[in-house]
Design a protein around this motif. Structure first.
Motif, PDB file in Angstrom:
ATOM      1  N   UNK A 203       2.062   7.066  -6.570  1.00  0.00           N
ATOM      2  CA  UNK A 203       1.074   8.107  -6.887  1.00  0.00           C
ATOM      3  C   UNK A 203       1.639   9.495  -6.650  1.00  0.00           C
ATOM      4  N   UNK A 204       2.360   9.649  -5.537  1.00  0.00           N
ATOM      5  CA  UNK A 204       2.977  10.943  -5.235  1.00  0.00           C
ATOM      6  C   UNK A 204       4.019  11.292  -6.292  1.00  0.00           C
TER       7      UNK A 204
ATOM      8  N   UNK B 194       0.828  -1.207   0.000  1.00  0.00           N
ATOM      9  CA  UNK B 194       0.000   0.000   0.000  1.00  0.00           C
ATOM     10  C   UNK B 194       0.860   1.255   0.000  1.00  0.00           C
ATOM     11  N   UNK B 195       1.898   1.273   0.848  1.00  0.00           N
ATOM     12  CA  UNK B 195       2.764   2.451   0.927  1.00  0.00           C
ATOM     13  C   UNK B 195       3.507   2.694  -0.387  1.00  0.00           C
ATOM     14  N   UNK B 196       3.960   1.623  -1.036  1.00  0.00           N
ATOM     15  CA  UNK B 196       4.675   1.794  -2.300  1.00  0.00           C
ATOM     16  C   UNK B 196       3.745   2.305  -3.394  1.00  0.00           C
ATOM     17  N   UNK B 197       2.501   1.854  -3.390  1.00  0.00           N
ATOM     18  CA  UNK B 197       1.527   2.351  -4.365  1.00  0.00           C
ATOM     19  C   UNK B 197       1.261   3.836  -4.122  1.00  0.00           C
ATOM     20  N   UNK B 198       1.141   4.231  -2.851  1.00  0.00           N
ATOM     21  CA  UNK B 198       0.952   5.648  -2.530  1.00  0.00           C
ATOM     22  C   UNK B 198       2.173   6.471  -2.945  1.00  0.00           C
ATOM     23  N   UNK B 199       3.362   5.908  -2.731  1.00  0.00           N
ATOM     24  CA  UNK B 199       4.588   6.617  -3.120  1.00  0.00           C
ATOM     25  C   UNK B 199       4.646   6.801  -4.633  1.00  0.00           C
TER      26      UNK B 199
ATOM     27  N   UNK C  33       5.421   1.134 -11.219  1.00  0.00           N
ATOM     28  CA  UNK C  33       6.421   2.037 -10.641  1.00  0.00           C
ATOM     29  C   UNK C  33       6.708   1.684  -9.185  1.00  0.00           C
ATOM     30  N   UNK C  34       5.697   1.189  -8.461  1.00  0.00           N
ATOM     31  CA  UNK C  34       5.821   0.960  -7.018  1.00  0.00           C
ATOM     32  C   UNK C  34       7.063   0.160  -6.627  1.00  0.00           C
ATOM     33  N   UNK C  35       7.339  -1.006  -7.250  1.00  0.00           N
ATOM     34  CA  UNK C  35       8.519  -1.766  -6.812  1.00  0.00           C
ATOM     35  C   UNK C  35       9.831  -1.269  -7.391  1.00  0.00           C
TER      36      UNK C  35
END
Length: 334
Positions: free
Chosen positions: A284-285, A277-282, A316-318
């Motif tokens: 997005x930012x 979840x945090x990586x997906x939010x990162x 992008x997340x990972x």
């Protein structure tokens, strides 16, 4: 003669099975689910223990560390793999499961799970507690918003103390909801206070950790995401390459191949939900809010034009772990 031990762990008692190197059962019994009792039984019934196996579960980390501390050769087995092997048995019981686990560690047909260090477990507990407090805070805010909306009262987005002030301005002392909302606001204030304390502790831990500081140089990666990544991965040497981290976190698509058919599905979501979840939010930012241009952002925006923004964020997340600004070696790219 080598001995192989299977432990089917439950809260109070653990079923124990000992087999020799030919697979012949030597002992089957039970012991209390604490390291002292299990160690005493194993040393009496399996003095030449080569491997001692049990599945992942709520107590597995504690047992692994305690039994390792007294030099017992314990291995923690992925519960999904163990279930696939044990499900072929006609009858399911704790004794049969312990026997099956003993056979698995004897023949080596299992995937060992890397147990996190005590430090990472402690930090992870802190991060999970913070996440739960945020869920409680949001639930209270949404409940209050829904209640005042029924009376035609609306206000802009706000969190924390600003949220309480806006509610107090809308719901005066004579309003019908005053006595109903007051307890919720009291709990909201307490939850926000505890969250602020945890935020300060998390920020201090991140500043004191070199790897977390380097991760925070990546656009979109903040204190919480960096510390969560650092202590979820824990020991990077357990990964063959940085490319396998995405699969570990459940950010790679499922694959179903049979004969002429070969399809990729949605992301597996088998990994750690909090970090995912945090990586997906990162991501997005990085793609929406970060003004600083970088190779990763350019790649993500190009990808978004082809497959859509949501899928691009998942892709992008990972990738943040390999951002050039980290200047880390292969081990620390994870």
């Amino acid at each position: 003669m080598k001995h192989y031990v299977g432990l089917d762990v439950s809260q109070r008692e653990t079923a124990v099975c000992v087999v020799d190197e030919t697979g012949r059962p030597i002992f089957e019994g039970r012991a209390k689910s604490n390291p002292g009792a299990l160690a005493e039984l194993i040393r009496r019934k399996a003095p030449f223990a080569e491997r001692i196996g049990f599945e992942t579960g709520a107590m597995s980390s504690w047992l692994w560390h305690e039994l390792r501390r007294i030099d017992l050769p314990v291995v923690c087995i992925d519960a999904r793999h163990a279930k696939a092997a044990l499900s072929v048995r006609m009858n399911k019981s704790d004794e049969n499961d312990a026997r099956g686990l003993a056979e698995l560690v004897r023949i080596g047909w299992y995937r060992e799970v890397k147990v996190k260090s005590a430090e990472s477990q402690q930090v992870r507990s802190l991060l999970v507690t913070r996440s739960r407090l945020i869920e409680i805070r949001r639930a209270i805010e949404n409940q209050i918003r829904a209640m005042v909306k029924e009376y035609g009262l609306l206000f802009d987005r706000a969190i924390g103390s600003m949220f309480r002030r806006k509610v107090a301005e809308l719901v005066d002392a004579e309003h019908a909801l005053k006595d109903v909302i007051a307890p919720l606001l009291s709990i909201h204030e307490q939850v926000c206070g505890e969250q602020e304390k945890l935020d300060k502790r998390i920020a201090a831990l991140a500043r004191a950790d070199e790897t977390s500081r380097r991760l925070m140089t990546v656009p979109g990666i903040g204190v919480v995401t960096a510390l969560t990544f650092r202590h979820t991965i824990d020991d990077p040497s357990r990964f063959r390459s940085a490319a396998t981290v995405g699969a570990y976190l459940g950010l790679t698509p499922r694959r179903k191949q049979s004969g002429e058919s070969d399809t990729n599905g949605k992301t597996s979501k088998w990994g750690d939900r909090l970090l995912r979840t945090y990586l997906f939010e990162a991501a997005s930012v990085l793609l929406h809010r970060t003004k600083k241009w970088c190779t990763l952002k350019a790649w993500g925006l190009r990808l978004a034009k082809r497959i859509g923004m949501k899928k691009a964020k998942v892709a992008v997340a990972p990738k943040a772990r390999c951002h050039p600004s980290l200047h880390l070696g292969r081990r620390h790219h994870l």
